[in-house]
Scaffold this active site. Structure first.
Site, PDB file in Angstrom:
ATOM      1  N   GLU A  52       0.835  -1.199   0.000  1.00  0.00           N
ATOM      2  CA  GLU A  52       0.000   0.000   0.000  1.00  0.00           C
ATOM      3  C   GLU A  52       0.873   1.253   0.000  1.00  0.00           C
ATOM      4  OE1 GLU A  52      -2.416   2.998   0.019  1.00  0.00           O
ATOM      5  OE2 GLU A  52      -3.246   0.985  -0.231  1.00  0.00           O
ATOM      6  N   HIS A  80     -32.619 -10.072  22.396  1.00  0.00           N
ATOM      7  CA  HIS A  80     -31.520 -10.719  23.118  1.00  0.00           C
ATOM      8  C   HIS A  80     -31.655 -12.235  23.000  1.00  0.00           C
ATOM      9  CE1 HIS A  80     -28.556 -11.500  26.258  1.00  0.00           C
ATOM     10  NE2 HIS A  80     -29.429 -12.383  26.754  1.00  0.00           N
TER      11      HIS A  80
END
Length: 468
Positions: free
Chosen positions: A205, A447
């Site tokens: 990069e 949940h």
């Protein structure tokens, strides 16, 4: 075939085909011109869809190879790359045929060939076969020709040893070493695929960090996780040339800021340094349509070019080069033509990296807020403290919410973790309605589920998270 239409769309990618369908729904006689021979553009044919098919297949292969932690003893697991690639191709073929079906359902005329803008009200079509070119008359012309790979000087793509994202989707065998030039979304996704299947992967990069534009904290965490998975990084490095031989590819590299030249080798090199708009050979200059220095079409807030009756959307205009952004462009463009008043908030276009873990973001980063001089609060919650993430054994990463210090309005959300791309939709919706962090915190979440981490991060903005 009729040659007179209300709307002619040039390009059958996500922006183009969606624009064509919406135009037909609004009562316009519509045609879509596409030269590929298959609808869906880069995204469906050689981009988003095939890469996600391979990402899922390779992740499944890796999970099966490490299933003992779940009490599953699996032996003799082998990779059948040919079958994996065949499945990927079947997914693509099925979806392209599906778009053709949608065209028929909505009475959109699908014209195969290369479209050229001849000026106001006319598009010339050069068929892909031996048929003679013909002209289409249109009250409205929409340019939706997408984008293509940016070439790197000194590194010539042959789609065999030096490949673009297209070639990386169809390698005939797993390379011993894959060198990825570019630490952005596409390079990291495809690098992840081949790493999971057995390749050594090194990312080169130019910048000193991966995922340009990403929130810096997320980017750093992402790199650490990918390194733990086995991907290596050479940052701040410039690639200056490539030599192909029977042994592989030798890349010459040097520090981006200048310094001693080195050579690194790989069996295959993947070039992923960005994309450019497909605006060449469309007749735009001859038709008087203005473009900028990067070849992007200049448009106003209603996607209108400087030539009456000619519009542009998607990757050929400024903005993020994302399929979902192009779709929103397409719908808003034709609704505007129909006299409606559409609106797209481009500050709230989510971005997702479909590696494992996934990375998803929307709105401002911390760096942007600091540059703007805007005071903000931060709320974070780790998936390590999320019961569902722990139960499924995918607890790396965290949710990060940035909210205005004075008003508590949510300004940005960044997630690295399991199913981040799906989870981001909740906060995009909330931000579209200018929600505060407290608004999100007061919503009841199921949940045990991953998106409880969003609720907890929203609570953490005010320093009142429950589970950390």
């Amino acid at each position: 075939m009729s040659d007179h239409f209300d709307v002619v769309v040039i390009g059958g990618g996500p922006g183009g085909y969606v624009a064509a369908i919406r135009a037909a729904q609004l009562g316009f006689k519509t045609a879509c011109v596409e030269e590929r021979g298959a609808l869906g553009g880069t995204c469906l044919n050689v981009g988003c869809i095939p890469s996600k098919a391979l990402l899922h297949s390779s992740e499944l292969f890796e999970e099966l190879s490490h299933a003992e932690a779940h009490g599953i003893k699996a032996s003799g697991i082998k990779l059948d790359l040919k079958a994996m690639l065949k499945r990927k191709d079947e997914v693509v073929e099925g979806l392209t045929k599906g778009i053709e079906g949608l065209f028929k359902k909505n009475k959109v005329e699908y014209i195969k060939g290369h479209g050229i803008v001849m000026g106001k009200g006319e598009v010339a079509v050069k068929p892909s076969g031996k048929e003679a070119p013909h002209s289409l008359k249109a009250k409205h012309i929409i340019i939706a020709t997408g984008s293509s790979v940016i070439d790197l000087p000194g590194v010539k793509i042959d789609e065999k040893q030096i490949v673009s994202s297209t070639g990386a989707l169809s390698l005939s065998k797993v390379p011993g070493k894959l060198v990825v030039i570019g630490g952005g979304v596409i390079g990291l996704e495809l690098g992840s695929v081949w790493r999971r299947l057995g390749a050594e992967v090194e990312v080169v990069e130019f910048l000193d960090h991966i995922t340009p534009g990403q929130d810096a904290e997320i980017s750093r965490q992402f790199q650490k996780i990918l390194e733990k998975q086995g991907i290596t990084f050479r940052l701040g490095t410039k690639v200056t040339g490539a030599k192909i031989s029977a042994k592989g590819v030798a890349l010459t590299v040097e520090p981006a800021k200048g310094g001693k030249e080195e050579t690194i080798s790989g069996d295959v090199v993947l070039v992923c340094i960005g994309r450019k708009p497909n605006t060449a050979n469309l007749g735009l200059a001859e038709a008087g349509v203005k473009t900028d220095e990067r070849g992007r079409v200049a448009v106003d807030a209603h996607y209108r070019t400087n030539v009456e009756g000619i519009y542009a959307i998607g990757d050929v205009i400024p903005g993020p080069m994302l399929a979902h952004k192009a779709e929103e462009d397409g719908v808003a463009c034709v609704e505007g033509i129909a006299g409606q008043k559409p609106h797209v908030d481009y500050g709230l276009v989510p971005g997702v990296i479909y590696t494992y873990p996934e990375v998803a973001s929307v709105g401002k980063t911390e760096e942007q807020l600091k540059a703007d001089g805007r005071a903000y609060n931060v709320g974070k919650f780790p998936f390590l403290a999320n019961s569902r993430a722990r139960a499924v054994g995918k607890s790396e990463g965290f949710v990060k919410i940035l909210a205005d210090k004075a008003t508590d309005q949510v300004l940005g959300v960044h997630i690295i973790g399991p199913q981040a791309g799906t989870m981001i939709a909740e906060v995009v919706t909330a931000m579209e309605f200018s929600a505060s962090a407290e608004d999100i915190a007061r919503i009841c979440h199921s949940h045990p589920d991953l998106n409880e981490a969003i609720k907890e991060a929203a609570l953490a903005v005010a320093g009142r998270a429950i589970h950390i």
